[in-house]
Design a protein around this motif. Structure first.
Motif, PDB file in Angstrom:
ATOM      1  N   ARG A 180       0.811  -1.159  -0.035  1.00  0.00           N
ATOM      2  CA  ARG A 180      -0.072   0.167  -0.037  1.00  0.00           C
ATOM      3  C   ARG A 180       1.082   1.249  -0.063  1.00  0.00           C
ATOM      4  N   LEU A 181       0.661   2.136  -0.983  1.00  0.00           N
ATOM      5  CA  LEU A 181       1.355   3.373  -0.806  1.00  0.00           C
ATOM      6  C   LEU A 181       0.435   4.395  -0.724  1.00  0.00           C
ATOM      7  N   HIS A 182       0.812   5.016   0.380  1.00  0.00           N
ATOM      8  CA  HIS A 182      -0.141   5.979   0.911  1.00  0.00           C
ATOM      9  C   HIS A 182       0.075   7.540   0.479  1.00  0.00           C
ATOM     10  N   PRO A 183      -0.583   8.204   0.034  1.00  0.00           N
ATOM     11  CA  PRO A 183      -0.385   9.680  -0.327  1.00  0.00           C
ATOM     12  C   PRO A 183      -0.740  10.548   0.842  1.00  0.00           C
ATOM     13  N   GLU A 184       0.080  11.430   1.356  1.00  0.00           N
ATOM     14  CA  GLU A 184      -0.254  12.242   2.244  1.00  0.00           C
ATOM     15  C   GLU A 184      -1.001  13.624   1.805  1.00  0.00           C
ATOM     16  N   ASN A 185      -2.387  13.295   1.195  1.00  0.00           N
ATOM     17  CA  ASN A 185      -3.385  14.319   0.854  1.00  0.00           C
ATOM     18  C   ASN A 185      -4.654  13.554   1.145  1.00  0.00           C
ATOM     19  N   GLU A 186      -5.386  14.484   1.921  1.00  0.00           N
ATOM     20  CA  GLU A 186      -6.680  13.638   2.412  1.00  0.00           C
ATOM     21  C   GLU A 186      -7.687  13.693   1.216  1.00  0.00           C
ATOM     22  N   SER A 187      -7.484  14.078  -0.085  1.00  0.00           N
ATOM     23  CA  SER A 187      -8.325  14.166  -1.147  1.00  0.00           C
ATOM     24  C   SER A 187      -8.113  12.983  -2.003  1.00  0.00           C
ATOM     25  N   MET A 188      -6.901  12.256  -1.655  1.00  0.00           N
ATOM     26  CA  MET A 188      -6.239  11.431  -2.651  1.00  0.00           C
ATOM     27  C   MET A 188      -6.414   9.751  -1.835  1.00  0.00           C
ATOM     28  N   GLU A 189      -6.746   8.714  -2.714  1.00  0.00           N
ATOM     29  CA  GLU A 189      -6.732   7.277  -2.027  1.00  0.00           C
ATOM     30  C   GLU A 189      -5.249   6.686  -2.300  1.00  0.00           C
ATOM     31  N   ASP A 190      -5.426   5.633  -1.253  1.00  0.00           N
ATOM     32  CA  ASP A 190      -4.233   4.721  -1.378  1.00  0.00           C
ATOM     33  C   ASP A 190      -3.912   4.183  -2.845  1.00  0.00           C
ATOM     34  N   LEU A 191      -2.807   3.737  -3.054  1.00  0.00           N
ATOM     35  CA  LEU A 191      -2.539   2.854  -4.239  1.00  0.00           C
ATOM     36  C   LEU A 191      -2.108   1.582  -3.944  1.00  0.00           C
ATOM     37  N   ILE A 192      -2.832   0.596  -4.433  1.00  0.00           N
ATOM     38  CA  ILE A 192      -2.430  -0.966  -3.903  1.00  0.00           C
ATOM     39  C   ILE A 192      -1.815  -1.739  -5.133  1.00  0.00           C
ATOM     40  N   TYR A 193      -0.783  -2.379  -4.771  1.00  0.00           N
ATOM     41  CA  TYR A 193      -0.153  -3.031  -6.139  1.00  0.00           C
ATOM     42  C   TYR A 193       0.474  -4.460  -5.282  1.00  0.00           C
ATOM     43  N   PRO A 194       0.296  -5.518  -5.888  1.00  0.00           N
ATOM     44  CA  PRO A 194       0.917  -6.788  -5.626  1.00  0.00           C
ATOM     45  C   PRO A 194       2.518  -6.645  -5.209  1.00  0.00           C
ATOM     46  N   THR A 195       3.075  -5.798  -5.896  1.00  0.00           N
ATOM     47  CA  THR A 195       4.506  -5.797  -5.653  1.00  0.00           C
ATOM     48  C   THR A 195       4.859  -4.382  -6.138  1.00  0.00           C
ATOM     49  N   VAL A 196       5.920  -3.918  -5.634  1.00  0.00           N
ATOM     50  CA  VAL A 196       6.620  -2.570  -6.136  1.00  0.00           C
ATOM     51  C   VAL A 196       8.103  -2.869  -6.219  1.00  0.00           C
ATOM     52  N   THR A 197       8.882  -2.144  -6.739  1.00  0.00           N
ATOM     53  CA  THR A 197      10.377  -1.971  -6.504  1.00  0.00           C
ATOM     54  C   THR A 197      10.855  -0.561  -5.797  1.00  0.00           C
ATOM     55  N   ILE A 198      11.388  -0.838  -4.871  1.00  0.00           N
ATOM     56  CA  ILE A 198      11.882   0.296  -3.977  1.00  0.00           C
ATOM     57  C   ILE A 198      13.093   0.919  -4.517  1.00  0.00           C
ATOM     58  N   LEU A 199      13.225   2.020  -4.886  1.00  0.00           N
ATOM     59  CA  LEU A 199      14.216   2.704  -5.519  1.00  0.00           C
ATOM     60  C   LEU A 199      15.193   3.462  -4.475  1.00  0.00           C
ATOM     61  N   GLY A 200      14.540   3.622  -3.371  1.00  0.00           N
ATOM     62  CA  GLY A 200      15.216   4.455  -2.395  1.00  0.00           C
ATOM     63  C   GLY A 200      14.210   4.971  -1.348  1.00  0.00           C
ATOM     64  N   VAL A 201      14.921   5.475   0.038  1.00  0.00           N
ATOM     65  CA  VAL A 201      14.000   6.156   0.934  1.00  0.00           C
ATOM     66  C   VAL A 201      14.482   7.684   0.703  1.00  0.00           C
ATOM     67  N   VAL A 202      13.573   8.465   1.007  1.00  0.00           N
ATOM     68  CA  VAL A 202      13.499  10.085   1.130  1.00  0.00           C
ATOM     69  C   VAL A 202      14.217  10.359   2.416  1.00  0.00           C
ATOM     70  N   ILE A 203      15.362  10.824   2.446  1.00  0.00           N
ATOM     71  CA  ILE A 203      15.935  11.461   3.623  1.00  0.00           C
ATOM     72  C   ILE A 203      15.868  13.123   3.759  1.00  0.00           C
TER      73      ILE A 203
END
Length: 211
Positions: A180-203
Motif C-alpha cells: 500500500r502506497l499512501h499519499p499524504e493528501n486527504e483528497s487522494m486514495e491509497d494505491l494498492i499493488y501486488p508488488t513494487v520495486t523500492i528505488l530509495g528512501v527519502v531522507i
C-alpha cells in the motif's frame, strides 16, 4: 560578446558559479553573476548564461531566478569530476500525484549538504511533480534527496517503481499480500499493488529559493 566568449571566459564563469553553489548550496541569480563577472549590465550576464545553456555547460530548471545547474559537460570544462564525493546526481522529475515514467538520465549535480552522513554515491535527487505529499510539506516543485536502497520499513517515504515502470513518491506499507502506497493528501486514495520495486528512501527535502 563575440570573440571574447572563448573557453577561458567559459571556465571563468563556470568556476565562479560552481564556487558560489559550493559555498551557499544554491545557485547564484543573474544579478549576482553580473557582480561576480564585474559587468555593469545584468543583461550581459544573462547573455553569457544563455550561451552556456545553449552550449550545454549549464542547465536551467523552470523560470526561477535561482535555477541554474552545472551539467557534466560544464563540470568537465572546469576540471571537476561528475562523481565528486560532494555532488549528488539530479535525476529529473518524479510524480507525487499520478505516477510518471522515471528515466535515470542525470540532469545535473547538487552539493552534498553537510548534515547528511551518507556518501554522495549512495544518493540521488529528484524534483517532485504533484501534490499528493503536501500533508507532510512535500510540495509540487520541491526537490528530494533519496538514499538508494531496495527495501523500506513501514511508514517510510519512498520512491517506488510500479509494475508499469512508473515511479512515484509515497509512504510505504507492506500489508499481507500487497503493497500500500499512501499519499499524504486527504483528497487522494491509497494505491494498492501486488508488488513494487523500492528505488530509495527519502531522507531530505530542498526547496528552491523563490526570489
Amino acid at each position: 560578446m563575440g570573440q571574447r566568449f572563448n573557453d577561458d571566459r567559459r571556465q571563468e564563469i563556470l568556476k565562479k558559479i560552481n564556487n558560489y553553489i559550493n559555498d551557499n548550496n544554491f545557485p547564484p541569480s543573474i544579478r549576482e553573476i553580473s557582480k561576480m563577472m564585474n559587468v555593469v549590465s545584468s543583461s550581459t550576464a544573462a547573455t553569457y548564461v544563455n550561451r552556456l545553456i545553449k552550449d550545454g555547460y549549464l542547465k536551467k530548471q523552470g523560470n526561477r531566478s535561482r535555477a541554474l545547474e552545472i551539467t557534466p559537460k560544464g563540470l568537465e570544462m572546469i576540471g571537476e569530476s561528475s562523481v565528486d564525493n560532494n555532488l549528488i546526481p539530479v535525476i529529473g522529475t518524479v510524480a507525487a500525484g499520478q505516477p510518471i515514467t522515471a528515466e535515470e538520465d542525470i540532469e545535473g549535480y547538487f552539493p552534498l549538504p553537510e548534515d547528511i552522513s551518507y556518501p554522495s554515491d549512495e544518493l540521488f535527487m529528484l524534483k517532485i511533480q504533484g501534490n499528493s505529499m503536501i500533508g507532510i510539506g512535500i510540495n509540487d516543485g520541491d526537490e528530494i534527496i533519496v538514499h538508494r536502497q531496495n527495501s523500506a520499513n513501514n511508514g517510510q517515504i519512498v520512491v517506488a517503481m510500479t509494475e508499469d515502470n512508473e515511479a512515484t513518491v509515497k509512504r510505504f506499507y507492506q500489508e499481507d499480500d500487497h503493497i500500500r502506497l499512501h499519499p499524504e493528501n486527504e483528497s487522494m486514495e491509497d494505491l494498492i499493488y501486488p508488488t513494487v520495486t523500492i528505488l530509495g528512501v527519502v531522507i531530505s527535502l530542498y526547496r528552491p529559493v523563490l526570489f
